[in-house]
Enzyme design. Structure first.
Site, PDB file in Angstrom:
ATOM      1  N   ASN A 160     -43.410 -22.071   9.296  1.00  0.00           N
ATOM      2  CA  ASN A 160     -43.759 -20.676   9.595  1.00  0.00           C
ATOM      3  C   ASN A 160     -44.701 -20.665  10.796  1.00  0.00           C
ATOM      4  O   ASN A 160     -45.840 -21.125  10.713  1.00  0.00           O
ATOM      5  CB  ASN A 160     -44.435 -20.057   8.357  1.00  0.00           C
ATOM      6  CG  ASN A 160     -44.809 -18.599   8.566  1.00  0.00           C
ATOM      7  OD1 ASN A 160     -44.692 -18.059   9.656  1.00  0.00           O
ATOM      8  ND2 ASN A 160     -45.276 -17.962   7.505  1.00  0.00           N
ATOM      9  N   CYS A 220     -47.759 -12.153  10.478  1.00  0.00           N
ATOM     10  CA  CYS A 220     -46.317 -12.441  10.502  1.00  0.00           C
ATOM     11  C   CYS A 220     -45.501 -11.274  11.060  1.00  0.00           C
ATOM     12  O   CYS A 220     -44.374 -11.464  11.505  1.00  0.00           O
ATOM     13  CB  CYS A 220     -45.819 -12.791   9.110  1.00  0.00           C
ATOM     14  SG  CYS A 220     -46.518 -14.331   8.530  1.00  0.00           S
ATOM     15  N   HIS A 246     -38.220 -12.891   9.908  1.00  0.00           N
ATOM     16  CA  HIS A 246     -39.415 -13.731   9.913  1.00  0.00           C
ATOM     17  C   HIS A 246     -39.149 -14.966   9.047  1.00  0.00           C
ATOM     18  O   HIS A 246     -38.385 -14.908   8.085  1.00  0.00           O
ATOM     19  CB  HIS A 246     -40.605 -12.928   9.374  1.00  0.00           C
ATOM     20  CG  HIS A 246     -41.810 -13.784   9.167  1.00  0.00           C
ATOM     21  ND1 HIS A 246     -42.327 -14.568  10.177  1.00  0.00           N
ATOM     22  CD2 HIS A 246     -42.589 -14.016   8.067  1.00  0.00           C
ATOM     23  CE1 HIS A 246     -43.362 -15.232   9.713  1.00  0.00           C
ATOM     24  NE2 HIS A 246     -43.550 -14.917   8.439  1.00  0.00           N
TER      25      HIS A 246
HETATM   26  N1  ACO Z   1     -47.129 -29.936  -2.636  1.00  0.00           N
HETATM   27  C1  ACO Z   1     -47.024 -30.258  -3.934  1.00  0.00           C
HETATM   28  N2  ACO Z   1     -47.386 -29.433  -4.920  1.00  0.00           N
HETATM   29  C2  ACO Z   1     -47.880 -28.234  -4.574  1.00  0.00           C
HETATM   30  C3  ACO Z   1     -48.026 -27.837  -3.241  1.00  0.00           C
HETATM   31  C4  ACO Z   1     -47.625 -28.748  -2.247  1.00  0.00           C
HETATM   32  N3  ACO Z   1     -47.702 -28.466  -0.931  1.00  0.00           N
HETATM   33  N4  ACO Z   1     -48.533 -26.591  -3.207  1.00  0.00           N
HETATM   34  C5  ACO Z   1     -48.709 -26.197  -4.481  1.00  0.00           C
HETATM   35  N5  ACO Z   1     -48.315 -27.185  -5.308  1.00  0.00           N
HETATM   36  C6  ACO Z   1     -48.291 -27.201  -6.763  1.00  0.00           C
HETATM   37  C7  ACO Z   1     -49.286 -26.244  -7.370  1.00  0.00           C
HETATM   38  O1  ACO Z   1     -50.548 -26.867  -7.480  1.00  0.00           O
HETATM   39  C8  ACO Z   1     -48.651 -25.933  -8.703  1.00  0.00           C
HETATM   40  O2  ACO Z   1     -48.960 -26.989  -9.571  1.00  0.00           O
HETATM   41  P1  ACO Z   1     -49.268 -26.730 -11.130  1.00  0.00           P
HETATM   42  O3  ACO Z   1     -48.000 -26.075 -11.677  1.00  0.00           O
HETATM   43  O4  ACO Z   1     -49.508 -28.103 -11.674  1.00  0.00           O
HETATM   44  O5  ACO Z   1     -50.445 -25.824 -11.164  1.00  0.00           O
HETATM   45  C9  ACO Z   1     -47.168 -26.016  -8.435  1.00  0.00           C
HETATM   46  O6  ACO Z   1     -47.034 -26.740  -7.195  1.00  0.00           O
HETATM   47  C10 ACO Z   1     -46.459 -24.680  -8.365  1.00  0.00           C
HETATM   48  O7  ACO Z   1     -47.077 -23.870  -7.406  1.00  0.00           O
HETATM   49  P2  ACO Z   1     -46.618 -22.396  -7.242  1.00  0.00           P
HETATM   50  O8  ACO Z   1     -47.687 -21.714  -6.461  1.00  0.00           O
HETATM   51  O9  ACO Z   1     -46.180 -21.845  -8.549  1.00  0.00           O
HETATM   52  O10 ACO Z   1     -45.321 -22.540  -6.318  1.00  0.00           O
HETATM   53  P3  ACO Z   1     -44.347 -21.388  -5.883  1.00  0.00           P
HETATM   54  O11 ACO Z   1     -43.025 -21.657  -6.492  1.00  0.00           O
HETATM   55  O12 ACO Z   1     -44.925 -20.033  -6.026  1.00  0.00           O
HETATM   56  O13 ACO Z   1     -44.188 -21.666  -4.315  1.00  0.00           O
HETATM   57  C11 ACO Z   1     -44.923 -20.910  -2.165  1.00  0.00           C
HETATM   58  C12 ACO Z   1     -45.324 -21.585  -3.490  1.00  0.00           C
HETATM   59  C13 ACO Z   1     -43.899 -21.786  -1.469  1.00  0.00           C
HETATM   60  C14 ACO Z   1     -46.172 -20.813  -1.324  1.00  0.00           C
HETATM   61  C15 ACO Z   1     -44.317 -19.515  -2.420  1.00  0.00           C
HETATM   62  O14 ACO Z   1     -45.134 -18.803  -3.317  1.00  0.00           O
HETATM   63  C16 ACO Z   1     -44.139 -18.704  -1.166  1.00  0.00           C
HETATM   64  O15 ACO Z   1     -43.371 -19.035  -0.287  1.00  0.00           O
HETATM   65  N6  ACO Z   1     -44.816 -17.571  -1.037  1.00  0.00           N
HETATM   66  C17 ACO Z   1     -44.688 -16.703   0.129  1.00  0.00           C
HETATM   67  C18 ACO Z   1     -45.340 -17.272   1.342  1.00  0.00           C
HETATM   68  C19 ACO Z   1     -45.326 -16.236   2.432  1.00  0.00           C
HETATM   69  O16 ACO Z   1     -44.390 -15.470   2.573  1.00  0.00           O
HETATM   70  N7  ACO Z   1     -46.382 -16.155   3.199  1.00  0.00           N
HETATM   71  C20 ACO Z   1     -46.452 -15.026   4.097  1.00  0.00           C
HETATM   72  C21 ACO Z   1     -46.393 -15.373   5.446  1.00  0.00           C
HETATM   73  S1  ACO Z   1     -47.822 -16.048   6.039  1.00  0.00           S
HETATM   74  C22 ACO Z   1     -48.666 -14.838   6.949  1.00  0.00           C
HETATM   75  O17 ACO Z   1     -48.414 -13.670   6.984  1.00  0.00           O
HETATM   76  C23 ACO Z   1     -49.878 -15.382   7.600  1.00  0.00           C
END
Ligand code: ACO
Length: 348
Positions: A305, A125, A275
């Site tokens: 992304n 990223c 980003h």
């Molecule tokens: N659809 C439906 N439900 C989902 C999905 C989905 N796509 N993905 C996860 N869930 C569920 C999980 O299973 C979990 O269920 P549970 O509570 O029954 O166990 C629930 O949703 C909550 O999941 P969390 O992981 O707690 O969700 P969170 O609020 O943390 O959001 C997210 C997840 C959006 C990925 C967030 O953590 C985020 O944006 N993180 C940063 C991402 C990022 O910056 N990446 C870096 C760039 S990529 C790179 O460098 C290659």
């Protein structure tokens, strides 16, 4: 092929600037609802957590360098340059055409520019800002005059598009952006287009928080096997919460570091092109720093992304939307896998 401008003993520091920008996304749009059945997800979950409404996915045999080629042609057109003017290619991607050679070589062949150097940058990223910084050093020293910088990704073929992969798969889209970096003529005036500085950081102790485990040499066996594939180790995996927490800390830090280094304050900045990992990350950064909403230009709603492509794609979209105009001060910051984080401050 262009020749280096000076011999190494004659080099003097110069300033670089962005001469043109272009981008390309494949035509196929995947709305959140289109992912519902594939991944057991919902429009509501994706929108609420990330702000993403849709992303673009390639079809058929389209490769990463095919997207980059179109973005490059558009950047050349915007810079009013011919491809023969390019002295070097710096290509940021985490989804290369092949493991090796680098995708910059495939793009160079498609551009029919044999002989010029072609470098791949693997900083995910943060890749575009790393690539910009590398190119800037070559311009500053006088080694090259016009450098093509590309950020391009195809995620749709690499993510796990089943319910097991949904936490990662829904976030990413395919697309490419490119800029041409060139030397300023003489010393630029304070309101003239120029790149003031780039700041780069990494902390490899977090490498496994967001990574693709295989193919790998850490096995006592082949880099890729049926067992590896069955376990899904060839798909990206992410500890989303850890990434989020670090992103909202490191992006503001590196942004302020860049502004401080260039002698500007947050108020001086006309447009922030961050980003695009999660709309919530950018909203939190805006709130933390007191940046007015209208100064942060987001594209994640439309493209998801696109990793190394998000910043050049954002620049191009901002120009097309009339939000980015000559003379404006731009600040960019990125955070991603590695962990890596970086910023760039430049006048458009
Ligand atoms: N659809 C439906 N439900 C989902 C999905 C989905 N796509 N993905 C996860 N869930 C569920 C999980 O299973 C979990 O269920 P549970 O509570 O029954 O166990 C629930 O949703 C909550 O999941 P969390 O992981 O707690 O969700 P969170 O609020 O943390 O959001 C997210 C997840 C959006 C990925 C967030 O953590 C985020 O944006 N993180 C940063 C991402 C990022 O910056 N990446 C870096 C760039 S990529 C790179 O460098 C290659």
């Amino acid at each position: 092929m262009s020749r280096p401008l000076q011999n190494s003993h004659q080099k003097t520091l110069r300033t670089s600037r962005i001469l043109g920008v272009g981008s390309y996304v494949p035509p196929r749009i995947m709305k959140n609802d289109d992912l519902k059945d594939l991944m057991d997800t919902s429009d509501e979950w994706i929108r609420q957590r990330t702000g993403i409404e849709q992303r673009h996915w390639v079809e058929g045999t389209t490769n990463n360098s095919d997207l980059a080629l179109i973005a490059t042609e558009r950047a050349l057109e915007s810079a009013k340059l011919r491809k023969q003017d390019i002295d070097m290619i710096v290509y940021a991607t985490l989804s290369p055409d092949h493991d090796f050679p680098g995708t910059a070589c495939f793009l160079q062949a498609k551009l029919e520019l044999p002989g010029i150097p072609a470098i791949d940058v693997r900083q995910q990223c943060t890749g575009f800002i790393y690539a910009l910084s590398i190119a800037d050093q070559f311009i500053k020293t006088g080694a090259y005059n016009k450098i093509l910088i590309v950020g391009s990704e195809i995620h749709s073929k690499g993510v796990n598009k089943t319910p097991e992969g949904r936490d990662v798969a829904v976030l990413f889209g395919d697309g490419a952006g490119a800029v041409i970096l060139g030397a300023c003529e003489g010393i630029p005036g304070p309101d003239e287009s120029q790149l003031y500085c780039t700041q780069l950081h990494a902390d490899g102790s977090f490498a496994k928080e967001l990574w693709i485990e295989a193919p790998t040499h850490s096995n006592d066996g082949p880099r890729l096997s049926h067992e590896i594939i069955e376990k899904g180790l060839h798909f990206p995996s992410m500890n989303g919460k850890t990434v989020f927490v670090h992103a909202v800390k490191k992006m503001p830090e590196v942004l302020l570091e860049g502004l401080n280094e260039s002698g500007f304050t947050l108020d001086d900045v006309d447009l922030f092109i961050f980003h695009q990992a999660n709309l919530r990350i950018n909203e939190m950064i805006g709130k933390q720093l007191g940046i007015p909403e209208e100064k942060i230009f987001n594209t994640i709603q439309k493209f998801g992304n696109t990793t190394a492509a998000t910043i050049p794609l954002g620049l191009d979209e901002a120009v097309k939307a009339g939000k980015l105009k000559p003379g404006m001060l731009v600040a960019s910051a990125a955070f991603g896998s590695g962990f890596t984080w970086a910023s760039a401050v430049f006048r458009w």
